[in-house]
Design an enzyme around this catalytic site. Structure first.
Site, PDB file in Angstrom:
ATOM      1  CB  CYS A 145      -8.993  32.406 -33.119  1.00  0.00           C
ATOM      2  SG  CYS A 145      -7.886  31.173 -32.497  1.00  0.00           S
ATOM      3  N   GLY A 160     -14.414  30.755 -28.946  1.00  0.00           N
ATOM      4  CA  GLY A 160     -15.424  31.291 -29.861  1.00  0.00           C
ATOM      5  C   GLY A 160     -15.359  32.801 -29.896  1.00  0.00           C
ATOM      6  CB  SER A 161     -17.848  35.268 -31.056  1.00  0.00           C
ATOM      7  OG  SER A 161     -18.884  35.195 -30.100  1.00  0.00           O
ATOM      8  CB  VAL A 219     -20.401  33.876 -27.212  1.00  0.00           C
ATOM      9  CG1 VAL A 219     -20.744  32.715 -26.292  1.00  0.00           C
ATOM     10  CG2 VAL A 219     -21.444  34.009 -28.312  1.00  0.00           C
ATOM     11  N   GLY A 220     -18.059  35.215 -25.437  1.00  0.00           N
ATOM     12  CA  GLY A 220     -17.083  35.101 -24.349  1.00  0.00           C
ATOM     13  C   GLY A 220     -17.363  36.113 -23.242  1.00  0.00           C
ATOM     14  CD  GLU A 235      -8.406  30.630 -28.636  1.00  0.00           C
ATOM     15  OE1 GLU A 235      -8.469  31.774 -29.149  1.00  0.00           O
ATOM     16  OE2 GLU A 235      -8.512  29.589 -29.285  1.00  0.00           O
TER      17      GLU A 235
HETATM   18  C1  UN1 Z   1      -8.001  28.460 -33.264  1.00  0.00           C
HETATM   19  O1  UN1 Z   1      -8.145  28.956 -34.375  1.00  0.00           O
HETATM   20  O2  UN1 Z   1      -8.946  28.518 -32.416  1.00  0.00           O
HETATM   21  O3  UN1 Z   1      -2.209  28.430 -34.018  1.00  0.00           O
HETATM   22  C2  UN1 Z   1      -6.806  27.716 -32.823  1.00  0.00           C
HETATM   23  C3  UN1 Z   1      -2.976  27.897 -34.810  1.00  0.00           C
HETATM   24  C4  UN1 Z   1      -3.570  26.566 -34.460  1.00  0.00           C
HETATM   25  C5  UN1 Z   1      -4.677  26.697 -33.478  1.00  0.00           C
HETATM   26  C6  UN1 Z   1      -5.693  27.726 -33.801  1.00  0.00           C
HETATM   27  N1  UN1 Z   1      -2.515  25.714 -33.953  1.00  0.00           N
HETATM   28  O4  UN1 Z   1      -3.298  28.434 -35.860  1.00  0.00           O
END
Ligand code: UN1
Length: 518
Positions: free
Chosen positions: A285, A229-230, A233-234, A251
């Site tokens: 992300c 997440g963000s 928050v992390g 992550e």
């Molecule tokens: C995410 O957005 O939290 O590499 C994971 C990627 C995907 C996973 C993204 N396999 O874009």
């Protein structure tokens, strides 16, 4: 009516308090599920159930634990279409991508099923006779995990498949945007043979259930936290875990750069940039944030990009020809609209004529959904972005990219490395030396040469540096270090006390070996 609040030791726990609904973002009239946010006591019960189940599960042989994950893979494969349809309905990614999300979970299971027959430790020689040394991977304990809604099947599988394989027991707080998909994930895992109490779920929002769950680290109920997440928050989770001497698996966000050099295959780079920026409506992300173009190709490349963006098909994620569907939820849409309002400054140029929400009064010729009932937004390109601008180093998590220009490779690498994030990155180039320098000097945890910033494969280390995480890595063999601790074993069969460093019997050299000559 009582709504599902938690799944603890195989039991469904319902409540009529703190109700929340999961809506189809392509049609808000379609209620996908009604759930209740679990309160702290319920989170504690879930942790207790996981704690009680730990003794047996951790003592179950790893190949036996792996056989459950093999069943899980088989069940996901059998239910792939239904699960992907649910992902599309609840979260809004195009069906083709939803199938990919589910496939990533299958791939993860396949990888870890055979890890159940390895999970190697080492045998190491001792410095003393009749003594042997060994290392073992031991499970960490109760694993509590909070995940986001953008990859509601793949990302939970990255956590739980290796966590379970390694012998940990789990409590999951899935995203409030995808509880129905999470319930389906749970049902498949239980049908695969996960024993009671080994895998528990608490439903709810991040601010309520998520926060309550993480607070239980202070009570000693949890041994390991995972969070996707963000960054904000992390950081808070990191503080709670840190004061308990725990290292969470974090992550977090990204502001991922893509550099395009003058010698690059520009057609390929356009496709890469489009997919990286606007695939999944920019809600990965790993989505592209800053497109860093060499000054000699910037005008040409921008023109090509605008032409392609003007043709992008946005709409109902069920149709096979759309590029991206709706925003995951109202919250994500509002953040995107707010970003355009607050981060775009007077010196910026919006290269897209229309921006913001797609509606009947603000329409788009390639749009094919129900604009009034869905959460659809235009793709946005912001030009003339500089390093000092807030939009340069703010994660936007929507279909929005910045265009920047550079004159030297040093400058391109500096721009790629200076956002404070360090998750993914990419370069399009046909120059070997440039590619070599980029991969050596980029600070991101992941980089692509002539491919998108998104699309990590399930068996490579996934994770970031700086504001993107705390150095933890998911996926492949690397994640084993998140879910196990190394144990060192000394086994002495000499029948007497042998002292390390003292009773070693090391052989001393004779100093004078060669006769002097003069
Ligand atoms: C995410 O957005 O939290 O590499 C994971 C990627 C995907 C996973 C993204 N396999 O874009």
């Amino acid at each position: 009516m009582n709504s599902l609040s938690a799944l603890i030791a195989g039991k469904e726990i319902r409540s009529n308090k703190n109700i929340f609904q999961s809506l189809n973002p392509a049609d808000l009239r379609d209620i996908v599920g009604t759930y209740s946010s679990a309160e702290k006591d319920l989170c504690r019960d879930a942790c207790t159930a996981a704690r009680d189940a730990f003794t047996n599960w951790s003592a179950t042989p790893a190949p036996v634990r792996a056989s459950v994950l093999q069943n899980f893979a088989h069940l996901i494969e059998k239910n792939k279409t239904a699960l992907a349809q649910l992902v599309t309905r609840e979260m809004g990614k195009p069906f083709r991508e939803a199938l990919g999300d589910v496939q990533e979970a299958i791939d993860t299971c396949h990888f870890f099923v055979s890890e159940g027959r390895r999970l190697y430790g080492q045998t190491i020689p001792s410095e003393m006779p009749l003594k042997e040394l060994f290392t073992y991977r031991r499970p960490v304990g109760v694993f509590a995990c909070i995940t986001a809604g953008n990859f509601p099947v793949a990302v939970p599988s990255w956590y739980f498949v290796p966590a379970l394989l390694c012998g940990n027991t789990c409590v999951w707080k899935p995203s409030e945007d995808t509880p129905e998909t999470s319930f389906a994930f749970y049902k498949l895992l239980i049908a695969a043979g996960v024993p009671k109490g080994v895998f528990n779920v608490v439903f709810g929002t991040g601010q309520t259930t998520g926060a309550a769950l993480v607070e239980l680290v202070d009570e000693g109920c949890i041994d390991k936290v995972g969070f996707t997440g963000s960054t904000e928050v992390g950081r808070r989770i990191g503080e709670i875990c840190g004061r308990n001497l725990q290292s969470p698996c974090l992550e977090l966000g990204g502001k991922n750069p893509m550099v395009v050099t003058p010698d690059a295959n520009l057609e390929a780079a356009i496709h890469g940039a489009l997919w990286a920026a606007f695939g999944t409506a920019g809600q990965r992300c790993t989505s592209l944030g800053n497109l860093i173009l060499h000054e000699s190709i910037k005008d040409k490349f921008s023109k090509m990009l605008i032409e392609k963006v003007a043709e992008l098909k946005v709409g109902n994620p069920k149709s096979s020809d759309i590029f991206y569907g709706p925003m995951i939820s109202e919250k994500f849409m509002k953040t995107h609209l707010n970003n355009i309002e607050t981060l775009v400054e007077p010196h910026h140029k919006l290269l897209t004529v229309k921006n913001g929400r797609i509606s009947s009064s603000n329409d788009w010729s390639h749009f094919s959904g129900d604009a009034e009932n869905g959460l659809y937004v235009f793709p946005t390109i912001v030009d003339n972005v500089h390093q000092k601008d807030r939009i340069y180093d703010t994660e936007t998590f929507g279909p929005l990219i910045n265009l920047m220009s550079y004159s030297s490779l040093d400058e391109a690498i500096r721009l790629a490395n200076s956002t404070g994030y360090g998750l993914s990155s990419s370069i399009y180039t046909n120059n070997m030396e440039t590619a070599y320098r980029f991969k050596s000097e980029i600070k991101a945890g992941m980089t692509s040469i002539n491919n998108s910033t998104t699309g990590a494969e399930a068996h490579l280390p996934f994770g970031g540096n700086g504001k993107s995480g705390n150095g933890s890595r998911q996926s492949g063999i690397w994640v084993l270090d998140q879910f196990t601790r190394w144990q060192a074993v000394n086994w002495d069969v000499s029948g007497k006390l042998q002292l390390a460093q003292m009773d070693t019997g090391y052989i001393s050299p004779t100093d004078t070996v060669l006769p002097t000559q003069f």
